[in-house]
Design a protein around this motif. Structure first.
Motif, PDB file in Angstrom:
ATOM      1  N   LYS A   1       7.864   6.598  -0.767  1.00 18.88           N
ATOM      2  CA  LYS A   1       6.430   5.878   0.136  1.00 18.88           C
ATOM      3  C   LYS A   1       6.860   5.564   0.820  1.00 18.88           C
ATOM      4  N   ARG A   2       8.134   4.869   1.317  1.00 17.08           N
ATOM      5  CA  ARG A   2       7.970   4.062   3.223  1.00 17.08           C
ATOM      6  C   ARG A   2       7.613   5.562   3.366  1.00 17.08           C
ATOM      7  N   ASP A   3       8.256   6.460   3.787  1.00 18.02           N
ATOM      8  CA  ASP A   3       8.081   7.739   4.614  1.00 18.02           C
ATOM      9  C   ASP A   3       6.588   7.854   4.230  1.00 18.02           C
ATOM     10  N   THR A   4       6.161   8.389   3.049  1.00 16.05           N
ATOM     11  CA  THR A   4       4.760   8.973   3.220  1.00 16.05           C
ATOM     12  C   THR A   4       3.609   7.746   4.426  1.00 16.05           C
ATOM     13  N   ILE A   5       3.689   6.485   4.259  1.00 17.81           N
ATOM     14  CA  ILE A   5       3.252   5.270   4.571  1.00 17.81           C
ATOM     15  C   ILE A   5       3.310   5.612   5.405  1.00 17.81           C
ATOM     16  N   LEU A   6       4.320   5.555   6.278  1.00 15.45           N
ATOM     17  CA  LEU A   6       4.874   5.463   7.791  1.00 15.45           C
ATOM     18  C   LEU A   6       4.644   6.809   8.675  1.00 15.45           C
ATOM     19  N   SER A   7       4.168   7.893   7.825  1.00 12.02           N
ATOM     20  CA  SER A   7       3.932   8.762   8.720  1.00 12.02           C
ATOM     21  C   SER A   7       2.262   8.770   8.451  1.00 12.02           C
ATOM     22  N   ASN A   8       1.739   8.395   7.679  1.00  9.94           N
ATOM     23  CA  ASN A   8       0.275   8.749   7.954  1.00  9.94           C
ATOM     24  C   ASN A   8       0.168   7.756   9.244  1.00  9.94           C
ATOM     25  N   MET A   9       1.204   6.137   9.056  1.00  3.90           N
ATOM     26  CA  MET A   9      -0.008   5.237   9.892  1.00  3.90           C
ATOM     27  C   MET A   9       0.320   6.459  11.992  1.00  3.90           C
TER      28      MET A   9
ATOM     29  N   ILE B   1       1.183  -3.984   8.492  1.00  5.01           N
ATOM     30  CA  ILE B   1       0.515  -3.445   8.013  1.00  5.01           C
ATOM     31  C   ILE B   1       0.764  -2.169   6.435  1.00  5.01           C
ATOM     32  N   ALA B   2       1.833  -1.252   7.129  1.00  2.00           N
ATOM     33  CA  ALA B   2       2.660  -0.476   6.529  1.00  2.00           C
ATOM     34  C   ALA B   2       3.327  -1.155   5.244  1.00  2.00           C
ATOM     35  N   ALA B   3       3.960  -2.365   5.727  1.00  2.25           N
ATOM     36  CA  ALA B   3       4.180  -3.405   5.006  1.00  2.25           C
ATOM     37  C   ALA B   3       3.280  -3.599   3.272  1.00  2.25           C
ATOM     38  N   MET B   4       2.576  -4.430   3.776  1.00  2.00           N
ATOM     39  CA  MET B   4       1.221  -4.111   3.088  1.00  2.00           C
ATOM     40  C   MET B   4       1.639  -3.298   1.921  1.00  2.00           C
ATOM     41  N   LEU B   5       0.851  -1.843   2.548  1.00  2.00           N
ATOM     42  CA  LEU B   5       0.407  -1.050   2.113  1.00  2.00           C
ATOM     43  C   LEU B   5       2.043  -0.627   0.955  1.00  2.00           C
ATOM     44  N   VAL B   6       3.401  -0.135   1.260  1.00  2.00           N
ATOM     45  CA  VAL B   6       4.645  -0.594   0.580  1.00  2.00           C
ATOM     46  C   VAL B   6       4.664  -1.347  -1.326  1.00  2.00           C
ATOM     47  N   LYS B   7       3.865  -3.000  -0.653  1.00  2.00           N
ATOM     48  CA  LYS B   7       3.800  -3.356  -1.409  1.00  2.00           C
ATOM     49  C   LYS B   7       2.663  -2.956  -2.812  1.00  2.00           C
ATOM     50  N   ASP B   8       2.014  -2.801  -2.680  1.00  2.00           N
ATOM     51  CA  ASP B   8       1.127  -2.120  -3.533  1.00  2.00           C
ATOM     52  C   ASP B   8       0.468  -2.969  -4.217  1.00  2.00           C
ATOM     53  N   VAL B   9      -0.084  -3.849  -3.687  1.00  2.00           N
ATOM     54  CA  VAL B   9      -0.798  -5.238  -4.829  1.00  2.00           C
ATOM     55  C   VAL B   9      -2.431  -5.171  -5.370  1.00  2.00           C
ATOM     56  N   ALA B  10      -2.577  -5.455  -6.180  1.00  2.00           N
ATOM     57  CA  ALA B  10      -3.977  -5.708  -6.548  1.00  2.00           C
ATOM     58  C   ALA B  10      -5.351  -5.507  -4.848  1.00  2.00           C
ATOM     59  N   VAL B  11      -4.303  -7.159  -4.691  1.00  2.00           N
ATOM     60  CA  VAL B  11      -5.825  -7.566  -3.714  1.00  2.00           C
ATOM     61  C   VAL B  11      -5.236  -7.849  -1.953  1.00  2.00           C
ATOM     62  N   LEU B  12      -5.897  -7.340  -1.040  1.00  2.00           N
ATOM     63  CA  LEU B  12      -5.395  -7.627   0.006  1.00  2.00           C
ATOM     64  C   LEU B  12      -6.305  -8.163   1.107  1.00  2.00           C
ATOM     65  N   LEU B  13      -5.707  -9.032   1.323  1.00  2.00           N
ATOM     66  CA  LEU B  13      -5.906 -10.765   2.434  1.00  2.00           C
ATOM     67  C   LEU B  13      -5.735 -10.064   3.124  1.00  2.00           C
ATOM     68  N   LEU B  14      -6.682 -10.251   4.703  1.00  2.00           N
ATOM     69  CA  LEU B  14      -6.100 -10.631   6.473  1.00  2.00           C
ATOM     70  C   LEU B  14      -6.874 -11.218   6.895  1.00  2.00           C
TER      71      LEU B  14
END
Lengths: 500, 237
Positions: free
Chosen positions: A377-385, A408-421
């Motif tokens: 998952k980490r590798d996919t996200i890093l590549s996408n970003m 933001i990648a760290a946020m995506l890896v956590k994969d939670v339902a609510v994202l606050l920025l």
């Protein structure tokens, strides 16, 4: 006033030149804006002018710089006569003293101005800049707009020939930014030569005599007064610049972020916020009665003037703080703070607070239990970003935009339902802003609830499906973005003031 | 923070010397009660500065240490009795810490620089000291921001975490702190340099840092307090 002849600069320890063969002339009493993508060299150019390069930021500087008639560089620019007054991006780390009056006096004291004159100038500057009410206050208790005013007053009180401003509108809301533009116009009328390095151009449209676009250390083009208004949004976007007119931000965006499309999205998650009230200790009641509901797939932009409680609201929603009244529930189940922390992820304003590990790949998986799945998952996200090639770099060595991507990648890896920025695009150029916007839209298509605080009109227009306006501790406006709702007309009130 | 009290017109060096002398009396006295007097004075001052938590907290801690010391010294065991001495030293140092907090909370950094320069302390000592003092409030706010960020990540900082994984916890606290501090230090230096802190000209001041009538009154009050402490102590001996 300022002439650059073939100036090049290479920082110590770097192989590439940051500035290459810069040739330019700046007239006395004019206002010149340096702009360009992140990392283009505009800040470096301002540092040459105020003398921080090459003596404070070491490196090889070649070419000739003539300021105020004499060739000078580095320490000569601040050792004897105050030639330049500087204002930097972050007012927090600009104040040496802790009291506003001594801060305004600080520069004059260093240059040996006599006591009587110092006090006279303090009075003069504070009256002129309309900050008499800020006299003798602690600098830690000022708002961002007030801090920036004090920083500017401190530079102006020195009566330098040149004022150098490095992204001064970074932490300001729209109304304060426009006020800053007005201040710069007044200073120009008094004869100061003003140099501004900026991403946001809209507040300088009427003030700038010249806009200089820098790319990879070279001056690509210059636009003089008459040509500035002819720069179309399309051309600006092609160069990676933000729009010149606030109204342009309100162009009807692409259909994919419009509310009507939401009906097609999975809305499994529902967040209900009801009657939330909060205040810090014995401070003012920041949040009085916040009530709204959010469904999965919505991207909600939260706007409002600085200091009105937007960040506080997100801190409460994220579970960092418990409200004194009201409740927050997800899918009908009330969530106490500890559960909210697990169910949400809060990306704060400064990336530096959120980077701990030794490498990007470790950073991104911090706090998650290890597994094969996680690594893939980490590798996919890093590549996408677009940051896969940075995976073994230390996060501290990255540029601002890269750090933001890591967070933001760290946020995506956590994969939670609510994202606050909180202000995710502050200081980012056009391309980076589009990237962040794209990622958030993808996340919302997976059914997440996303809440964003921002002053960045362009970003809000591009990304959000719904806007909440916070004022006086309550949600005063709550509307969906649609083809008919134009962000600009809704946010610009009749008295000529912007809402955020 | 202690914002508006910083505008007090007392000379920084006068305050400094008084605080050192008053805390010093705690070291020279022998009876418990008298050695607690400076602590009580400082606690009252802290409350006056609206820092109730610190004032009352330190006072409570000192009283506890005092009680513990009395208990330890009444024990027949030699080692436990010596522990009493350690507790005493601790308590007196705590008094000095309270004094330091008061000094820091009532003194404007630039006033201190000017006062020190007037008595000819070299700039290479004064400026680093001033910057260190300047960093204290910065580090406080950075720490709380880092703690929040770590809570979000799911790595709570706290007593429990510290006991189970002390090194990791320290790393997670220190790394972002160092990164931020390095960045802030850079920005702060740039700001000071462009405003002439290294200029070749002699520095002036927008207000005069001289010993005034108020300072003399403070000195008199301080001297009276010290005299009272010494007299009471010798009477109780």
């Amino acid at each position: 006033m300022i002439t650059f002849k073939d100036v090049s600069f290479k920082a110590a320890g770097c192989e590439d030149y940051i500035l290459r063969n810069i040739n330019l002339k700046i007239q006395e009493g004019s206002c010149v804006v340096f702009t360009g993508k992140s990392g283009c060299g505009k800040t470096t150019l301002t540092r040459c002018i105020n003398g921080l390069i090459p003596d404070v930021y070491p490196g090889e500087m070649s070419g000739e710089m003539i300021i105020n008639g004499t060739p000078a560089r580095g320490a000569l620019l601040w050792n004897f006569e105050p030639i330049c007054g500087s204002v930097f991006q972050d007012p927090r780390s600009q104040f040496f003293t802790t009291n506003t009056t001594s801060e305004v006096a600080f520069a004059m004291e260093n240059y040996g101005v006599c006591t009587h004159e110092i006090n006279r100038r303090i009075d003069e500057v504070m009256t002129r800049m309309d900050i008499d009410n800020l006299r003798g206050r602690s600098v830690f208790k000022l708002s961002s707009g007030e801090k920036q005013k004090v920083a500017l007053a401190s530079a102006v009180a020195l009566k330098p020939k040149v004022l150098v401003l490095d992204e001064p509108s970074s932490n300001l809301d729209i109304q304060s930014t426009l006020a800053l533009g007005g201040m710069i116009k007044r200073l120009k009328a008094e004869g100061y030569t003003i140099i501004v390095s900026e991403h946001r151009l809209y507040y300088l449209r009427d003030v700038a005599d010249k806009i200089i676009y820098i790319d990879k250390g070279k001056i690509e083009w210059e636009a003089a007064r008459e040509e500035i208004s002819k720069l179309t949004p399309a051309r600006l976007a092609a160069h990676g610049l933000r729009s010149l007119k606030l109204k342009d931000f309100a162009r009807k965006g692409s259909a994919d972020n419009r509310a009507d499309n939401r009906a097609n999205l999975p809305s499994e998650v529902r967040l209900d916020v009801s009657g939330v009230a909060f205040k810090y200790g014995r401070g003012a009641q920041l949040l009085k009665n916040i009530t709204f509901s959010a469904l999965g797939g919505e991207i909600i932009g939260i706007i409002g003037a600085n200091g009105k409680g937007k960040t506080t609201l997100l801190r409460v929603l994220s579970g960092l703080m418990e409200p004194q009244a009201g409740s927050i529930s997800m899918n009908g189940v009330p969530l106490p703070a500890k559960k909210r922390i697990k169910a949400s992820y809060f990306v704060m304003q400064d990336a530096d607070y959120q980077l701990y590990a030794e490498s990007v790949s470790e950073e991104v998986t911090l706090g998650c239990p290890h597994s094969e799945l996680l690594e893939r998952k980490r590798d996919t996200i890093l590549s996408n970003m677009g940051i896969k090639m940075l995976e073994s770099r230390h996060p501290g060595s990255l540029s601002g935009g890269q750090k933001q991507r890591v967070v933001i990648a760290a946020m995506l890896v956590k994969d939670v339902a609510v994202l606050l920025l909180d202000e995710p695009t502050s200081g980012l150029d056009y391309e980076s802003m589009k990237m962040v916007s794209g990622i958030l839209k993808l996340q919302s298509q997976q059914g997440k609830i996303i809440c964003i605080i921002s002053h960045d009109y362009e970003f809000l227009n591009e990304t959000c499906t719904r806007i909440l306006h916070l004022d006086n501790g309550e949600v005063v406006k709550d509307f969906n973005m649609s083809e008919d709702n134009c962000l600009h007309s809704i946010l610009f009130q009749e008295e000529g003031r912007y809402v955020c | 923070m202690y914002a508006d009290i910083r505008n007090t017109e007392y000379h920084p060096l006068v305050k400094f010397i008084l605080i050192v002398v008053i805390s010093g009396t705690a070291f020279t006295t022998t009876s418990y009660a008298v050695s607690l007097i400076p602590c009580v004075i400082f606690a009252l001052l802290l409350c006056f500065m609206k820092n109730y938590r610190l004032g009352m907290g330190m006072l409570a801690a000192s009283l506890l240490l005092c009680a513990a010391q009395a208990l330890a010294e009444s024990s027949p065991n030699e080692y436990v009795a010596t522990l009493g001495q350690v507790l005493e030293a601790f308590r007196k140092i705590l008094t000095m810490v309270m004094g330091a907090v008061i000094f820091y909370g009532t003194t404007e950094t630039t006033d201190l620089i000017k006062a020190l320069e007037r008595i000819r302390i070299p700039r290479c000592v004064v400026v680093p000291l001033a910057v260190t003092l300047r960093f204290i409030p910065t580090i406080q706010s950075e720490f709380s921001a880092i703690r929040d960020a770590m809570n979000i990540r799911g790595i709570p900082i706290g007593a429990k975490g510290f006991l189970t994984h002390p090194l990791k916890q320290t790393e997670y606290m220190l790394v972002p702190l160092l990164m931020r501090s390095a960045r802030i230090a850079d920005e702060l230096s740039a700001s000071c340099i462009t405003r002439g802190i290294n200029s070749a000209r002699a520095k002036t001041s927008y207000k005069s840092i001289t010993v005034s009538a108020r300072d003399y009154m403070l000195i008199a009050a301080g001297a009276a307090v010290c005299a009272a402490i010494v007299i009471i102590d010798s009477a109780l001996r």
